[in-house]
Design an enzyme around this catalytic site. Sequence first.
Site, PDB file in Angstrom:
ATOM      1  N   CYS A  95       0.836  -1.209   0.050  1.00  0.00           N
ATOM      2  CA  CYS A  95      -0.045  -0.049   0.110  1.00  0.00           C
ATOM      3  C   CYS A  95       0.795   1.288  -0.057  1.00  0.00           C
ATOM      4  O   CYS A  95       0.361   2.538  -0.365  1.00  0.00           O
ATOM      5  CB  CYS A  95      -0.786   0.057   1.195  1.00  0.00           C
ATOM      6  SG  CYS A  95      -2.150  -1.352   1.055  1.00  0.00           S
TER       7      CYS A  95
ATOM      8  N   HIS B 118      -9.283   2.752  -2.388  1.00  0.00           N
ATOM      9  CA  HIS B 118      -7.806   2.806  -2.176  1.00  0.00           C
ATOM     10  C   HIS B 118      -7.099   1.829  -3.495  1.00  0.00           C
ATOM     11  O   HIS B 118      -7.159   0.685  -3.306  1.00  0.00           O
ATOM     12  CB  HIS B 118      -7.687   2.108  -0.808  1.00  0.00           C
ATOM     13  CG  HIS B 118      -6.161   1.678  -0.503  1.00  0.00           C
ATOM     14  ND1 HIS B 118      -5.264   2.324  -0.945  1.00  0.00           N
ATOM     15  CD2 HIS B 118      -5.801   0.621   0.213  1.00  0.00           C
ATOM     16  CE1 HIS B 118      -4.105   1.994  -0.384  1.00  0.00           C
ATOM     17  NE2 HIS B 118      -4.571   0.886   0.334  1.00  0.00           N
TER      18      HIS B 118
ATOM     19  N   CYS C 196      -0.351   2.631   6.336  1.00  0.00           N
ATOM     20  CA  CYS C 196       0.119   1.156   6.813  1.00  0.00           C
ATOM     21  C   CYS C 196       0.292   0.607   5.552  1.00  0.00           C
ATOM     22  O   CYS C 196      -0.225   0.947   4.473  1.00  0.00           O
ATOM     23  CB  CYS C 196      -0.757   0.516   7.496  1.00  0.00           C
ATOM     24  SG  CYS C 196      -2.550   0.315   6.777  1.00  0.00           S
TER      25      CYS C 196
END
Length: 417
Positions: free
Chosen positions: A92, A373, A403
């Site tokens: 991510c 996302h 994160c």
Amino acid sequence: MSEAYIIDAVRTPRGAGKPGKGGLVNCHPQHLAATVMRAIADRNDLGENTIDDVIWGTSSQKGKQGGDVGRMGALDAGLGIEVSGVTMDRFCGSGLTSIALAAGQLKAGFDDLLIAGGSEMMSEIESQRRLEQEHKMPSVGLGTGNLRLQAKFPQSHQGVCADAVASIEGIDRLALDAIAIESQNRADVAIREGRFKQSIVPVLGDDGEVILAHDEHPRPGTTLEDLAQLAPSFAQISEMVIDRQGTTFKGLINKVYPDVDIQHFHHAGNSSGVVDGAAALLLASKHTVQKQGLKPRARIVMTANVGSCPTLMLNSPVAAAKKVLQKAGLTLADIDLWEVNEAFAVVVEKFIRDLDLNRDQVNVNGGAIAMGHPIGATGAVLVGTVLDELERRDLKRGLITMCAAGGMGPAIIIERV
């Protein structure tokens, strides 16, 4: 040492990332990357072969997303055959790390003008997952089949990790749903007031027709009552057997945290949306800004990376924020706006509680719960989002963190100039 200036930031709309359902699902990943790269070049009157390099983030580099999207996107964008490109993966954190790497190159004097950003087609990842299921390839967590690594550092399903963190921290579903409602409400205001118009660029087809010009994921008007109707998403997944020894995703966490009774609080409404999208920034050295007459909007003050427990996986943003502040010689009070990626509601809630932040300064235009996302792109999206908002409010500094799988957390501080 030189500066690393942000000249411009753009992103595509975020299209629903379900195969056959979203507005961008029929695009090639290189097309999305090329869209934002071309927009950067056009908006800043860059000629061919003026960019030194493209540093790109894409997490799932399989199928159509393989083959160095950074270089292929640059070619598709018409940046010139002399413009090289590299594609990297910090899960991510890929898009945020691409910016940090570019900043380092500029500050060191190795490069003068760079494009950094990322892209991810979650619909392509889902297509790959379905293909693997058809061929009976088991899902085994982020150790990806490495039983030796899993024995040392069990790594579970991220959704199960989110529920485990909430259970350990004593954060209940009502608090998590409240984060989700705030994300939706703030995104709704931002969209209606046109706060994203400066950075968002439409995705066009080869015929010039608009494929998608607006974000598809937000659900304005969502209420706590609506969310209360949603069943937890990860209860069944937590009990899924993933190896011949009968290990479950829940069991991977309990190997390290045997006393944790995992309660299931996260669902589709308080977890990040599954979307396709891309984002890019133009970054320049001080020498190039002066030579080419570019107008910098901000500078990269400091970057940092940390690692934390890979089993819980989601707990690095607090440590990353503290580290980048310490390295920059700044305090919490020196930051005007915060962006912490809403991978799951617990990440944001824990971040706010641990740092005792003013909620009115965190994710002020909503986040990934409302907007989605697109894994490799999100970090670059957030940098552009906070920069636009710093300008709109006439504020000075923003801190962006998130994160990342494997228990990692990148962070960047930017400052308007």
